[in-house]
Design an enzyme around this catalytic site. Sequence first.
Site, PDB file in Angstrom:
ATOM      1  N   LYS A  49      49.399 -42.585 -17.064  1.00 54.37           N
ATOM      2  CA  LYS A  49      48.102 -42.576 -17.745  1.00 54.37           C
ATOM      3  C   LYS A  49      48.092 -41.484 -18.818  1.00 54.37           C
ATOM      4  O   LYS A  49      47.652 -41.699 -19.946  1.00 54.37           O
ATOM      5  CB  LYS A  49      46.968 -42.335 -16.732  1.00 54.37           C
ATOM      6  N   GLN A  93      41.597 -39.831  -9.431  1.00 58.17           N
ATOM      7  CA  GLN A  93      42.598 -40.738  -8.868  1.00 58.17           C
ATOM      8  C   GLN A  93      42.365 -40.925  -7.363  1.00 58.17           C
ATOM      9  O   GLN A  93      42.196 -39.951  -6.629  1.00 58.17           O
ATOM     10  CB  GLN A  93      44.015 -40.172  -9.141  1.00 58.17           C
ATOM     11  N   ASP A 116      36.549 -45.560 -14.932  1.00 55.27           N
ATOM     12  CA  ASP A 116      37.018 -46.460 -13.874  1.00 55.27           C
ATOM     13  C   ASP A 116      36.008 -47.568 -13.602  1.00 55.27           C
ATOM     14  O   ASP A 116      36.351 -48.576 -12.979  1.00 55.27           O
ATOM     15  CB  ASP A 116      37.200 -45.670 -12.567  1.00 55.27           C
TER      16      ASP A 116
HETATM   17  N1  GUN Z   1      44.160 -45.756  -7.300  1.00 53.84           N
HETATM   18  C1  GUN Z   1      44.689 -46.995  -7.371  1.00 53.84           C
HETATM   19  N2  GUN Z   1      44.108 -47.711  -8.367  1.00 53.84           N
HETATM   20  C2  GUN Z   1      43.204 -46.893  -8.944  1.00 53.84           C
HETATM   21  C3  GUN Z   1      42.302 -47.052 -10.049  1.00 53.84           C
HETATM   22  O1  GUN Z   1      42.191 -48.103 -10.682  1.00 53.84           O
HETATM   23  N3  GUN Z   1      41.540 -45.971 -10.337  1.00 53.84           N
HETATM   24  C4  GUN Z   1      41.611 -44.811  -9.631  1.00 53.84           C
HETATM   25  N4  GUN Z   1      40.809 -43.810  -9.987  1.00 53.84           N
HETATM   26  N5  GUN Z   1      42.442 -44.625  -8.613  1.00 53.84           N
HETATM   27  C5  GUN Z   1      43.233 -45.668  -8.278  1.00 53.84           C
END
Ligand code: GUN
Length: 285
Positions: A49, A93, A116
């Site tokens: 990311k 996350q 998100d």
């Molecule tokens: N962990 C696995 N997928 C995601 C996601 O799309 N967003 C976040 N914040 N954590 C994750």
Amino acid sequence: MIIDGKKIAEQLRDKIKSDIKKMSDNNKPGLAVILIGEHPASQIYVRNKEKFANEVGINSSVLRFDENISEEDLKNEIKKLNDDPNVHGILVQLPLPKHISQKDIIQSIDPNKDVDGFHPINVGNLSSGNDAMVPCTPLGCYYLIKKVIPNLSGLNAVVIGRSNINGKPMAQLLLRENCTVTIVHSKTKNIEEICKCGDIIIAAVGKAKMVKSDWVKDTAVIIDVGINRIEINGKNKIVGDVDFDNIQDKVKGISPVPGGVGPMTIACLLENTLKAYKKISKRIK
Ligand code: GUN
């Protein structure tokens, strides 16, 4: 046809990059990613990311915290980011350590910065048909489907999995496009029969190669969200929720794993950050 998520994600990132290039150097979108503990998959996701955010010109920072951080301290960190005018997107996350309430942490994020799309305000706006921040993985799936079938109206869509991250927002996006949506899950009795009616199938269950060739019709478009690590002939391999090898020549379209949904998820995070930036900047003016 194999739906090339890597290429489609690259096109989306190029578009975002050229948009950001036009902005002045001292006023670029900012993304803050919070990473807690040492969860191995999360480390990789967050690194990717950050890499792609910087590549398109987003000022990205990763805030790393010890596994033992208290919920209160974490909320204070989020409050600082909510108040920081240089931060437009905040991503915590997941998964979080067990002593921290995921629900309360998500609700402490400013909904305008919730890239998100997990905050109840964004969830509610999506399901009401209002403008919303849409979760990145289903948004990426939606873009892949639209590349193959531009008009989804009246089609049968089967969503396998009912998570807040994928299944539920995916169903909302498809409903918004006038699909007839069925969500199937672990307690559904006749998943196979329902899949056979699907013009579109989105598999997001986390079960390696679960969707078999005789579950799908020839005209189906299949999007595979699964990331499953399995061992084949003593080697570790990543496979999706769909039996790709035995389906790829049969159907109208299928996204591979890897190289399908994964790159789209990250590109959509960057798009959401740009969207948050534009919304916040307009409000300040
Ligand atoms: N962990 C696995 N997928 C995601 C996601 O799309 N967003 C976040 N914040 N954590 C994750």
